[in-house]
Design a protein around this motif. Structure first.
Motif, short mmCIF file in Angstrom:
data_model
loop_
_atom_site.label_atom_id
_atom_site.label_comp_id
_atom_site.label_asym_id
_atom_site.label_seq_id
_atom_site.Cartn_x
_atom_site.Cartn_y
_atom_site.Cartn_z
N SER A 9 15.15 -0.50 -23.47
CA SER A 9 15.72 0.61 -24.53
C SER A 9 15.90 1.10 -25.38
CB SER A 9 17.61 -0.83 -24.06
OG SER A 9 16.92 -1.69 -25.14
N HIS A 10 16.45 2.40 -25.44
CA HIS A 10 16.15 3.38 -26.33
C HIS A 10 14.89 3.56 -26.57
CE1 HIS A 10 20.60 2.58 -28.54
NE2 HIS A 10 20.51 3.26 -27.32
N ASN A 11 13.48 3.42 -25.78
CA ASN A 11 12.39 4.16 -26.00
C ASN A 11 12.61 4.44 -24.63
OD1 ASN A 11 9.79 3.01 -26.18
ND2 ASN A 11 10.13 0.95 -27.00
N ASP A 14 28.18 0.81 -18.79
CA ASP A 14 26.63 0.83 -19.82
C ASP A 14 25.66 0.24 -19.76
OD1 ASP A 14 25.43 1.87 -22.37
OD2 ASP A 14 26.94 1.08 -23.37
N MET A 15 24.19 0.79 -20.03
CA MET A 15 22.80 -0.14 -19.29
C MET A 15 23.09 -1.91 -19.55
SD MET A 15 19.94 0.24 -21.71
CE MET A 15 21.22 -0.56 -23.78
N ALA A 16 22.19 -2.49 -18.92
CA ALA A 16 22.12 -3.77 -19.16
C ALA A 16 20.55 -3.18 -19.78
CB ALA A 16 22.07 -4.63 -17.62
N LEU A 39 18.55 7.33 -20.38
CA LEU A 39 18.59 6.36 -19.97
C LEU A 39 20.42 5.72 -19.40
CD1 LEU A 39 16.21 5.17 -17.09
CD2 LEU A 39 17.82 6.61 -15.98
N ASP A 40 20.17 5.27 -20.74
CA ASP A 40 21.19 4.41 -21.53
C ASP A 40 21.95 6.16 -22.50
OD1 ASP A 40 23.10 3.36 -23.69
OD2 ASP A 40 22.28 2.84 -25.04
N ASP A 41 22.60 6.11 -22.02
CA ASP A 41 23.81 6.09 -21.31
C ASP A 41 24.39 7.20 -20.95
OD1 ASP A 41 25.35 3.93 -20.31
OD2 ASP A 41 27.14 3.95 -21.59
N TYR A 79 30.01 9.91 -28.36
CA TYR A 79 29.91 9.63 -29.43
C TYR A 79 29.71 7.73 -29.00
CZ TYR A 79 31.05 13.30 -32.07
OH TYR A 79 30.97 14.56 -32.36
N GLU A 80 28.77 7.71 -28.03
CA GLU A 80 28.90 6.19 -27.59
C GLU A 80 28.33 5.23 -28.81
OE1 GLU A 80 26.04 4.52 -25.88
OE2 GLU A 80 26.80 2.54 -25.92
N GLU A 81 26.62 6.25 -29.61
CA GLU A 81 26.28 5.50 -29.87
C GLU A 81 26.21 5.42 -30.93
OE1 GLU A 81 24.00 3.95 -28.97
OE2 GLU A 81 22.83 4.55 -26.75
N VAL A 82 27.64 6.22 -31.64
CA VAL A 82 27.89 5.93 -33.02
C VAL A 82 28.33 5.50 -33.53
CG1 VAL A 82 28.95 7.72 -34.71
CG2 VAL A 82 27.48 8.87 -33.02
#
Ligand SMILES: [Zn+2]
Length: 255
Positions: A229-231, A150-152, A94-96, A128-131
């Motif tokens: 988030s990230h899960n 971007d997610m909260a 979901l992110d992002d 490349y947001e997460e990079v």
């Protein structure tokens, strides 16, 4: 970005090989069977040395695995496992992607209503947001404001939840622009958009990539509340709608 191994343990995945083929598999603890390993299953730390991809292919050696076309550096994609129930959207990533949906929905809403953004607007969707170098390049020189979507992050001690959009005032990169943040607050108040205000200690956005690359305009950050988030993440349609409304209100704001 980043994630803990426990966040993907047991998840299905796809390995994208250099040859263009894909190999399915799953991410497991090396001591995955409680019947074989007993206590070891519970006590083993979930780390790089004890998590593996179990390929759905017949292979018993490095040579056989390489013969499948698999190489160091291949991308491994976790299954998103999307489920929508009672307005809750439960899925990975979901992110992002949620925020890409917010932008596309806001654009479509304006287009359907025959409206246009009040200002010349560039929509920048970065792979490349997460990079970390997400919006470091690709934005025109003449922009005067940057609103990052971007997610909260939802969790203990946070005000964010899955039913509101959130204005992030400050994250690991420092505070966002006070004036632009206040402008977004005013818009949310004016249009009755359900929102929260929050701070994230272990978080960064494309907006930061932009200002670290020398970007010199006001940057602010809004987005839907996302749990875990990230899960295996989850949000609610109410947070998505609120964020889309906020983006649309910003686009139509002439000031
Ligand atoms: Zn992220």
């Amino acid at each position: 970005g980043g994630f803990g191994w426990s966040a993907v343990e047991g998840e299905g995945c796809t390995v994208f090989t250099q040859s263009g083929d894909t190999v399915r598999g799953s991410i497991l603890l090396t001591y995955a069977s409680v019947h074989v390993y007993g206590k070891k299953f519970h006590e083993t730390e979930r780390d790089d040395d004890h998590i593996e991809v179990r390929l759905d292919a017949r292979t018993t050696s490095e040579e056989e695995t390489r013969a499948l076309g698999i190489e160091v550096g291949d991308f491994v994609a976790f299954d998103p496992r999307l489920e929508i129930t009672n307005g809750f959207v439960r899925t990975r990533h979901l992110d992002d992607k949620a925020c890409v949906a917010n932008l596309v929905s806001a654009i479509k809403t304006l287009a359907d209503a025959g409206r246009k953004p009040a200002q010349t607007t560039t929509f920048h969707i970065s792979n490349y947001e997460e990079v970390g170098h997400g919006a470091a390049a690709g934005l025109p020189d003449d922009i005067t404001e940057l609103v990052s979507v971007d997610m909260a992050a939802v969790g203990e001690g946070q005000t964010s939840d899955e039913f509101h959009a959130t204005l992030c005032i400050k994250d690991s990169g420092g505070p966002y622009h006070h004036g632009l943040s206040n402008k977004l607050r005013r818009l949310a108040e004016k249009y009755g958009i359900p929102y929260k205000v929050d701070i994230y200690p272990y978080y960064g956005s494309d907006g930061e990539a932009y200002w670290r690359a020398g970007g010199n305009v006001a940057v602010a950050l809004i987005g839907p509340g996302v749990d875990a988030s990230h899960n295996y993440e989850r949000t609610h349609l109410e947070a998505l709608e609120a964020t889309t409304q906020w983006v649309a209100a910003y686009l139509l704001d002439a000031r």
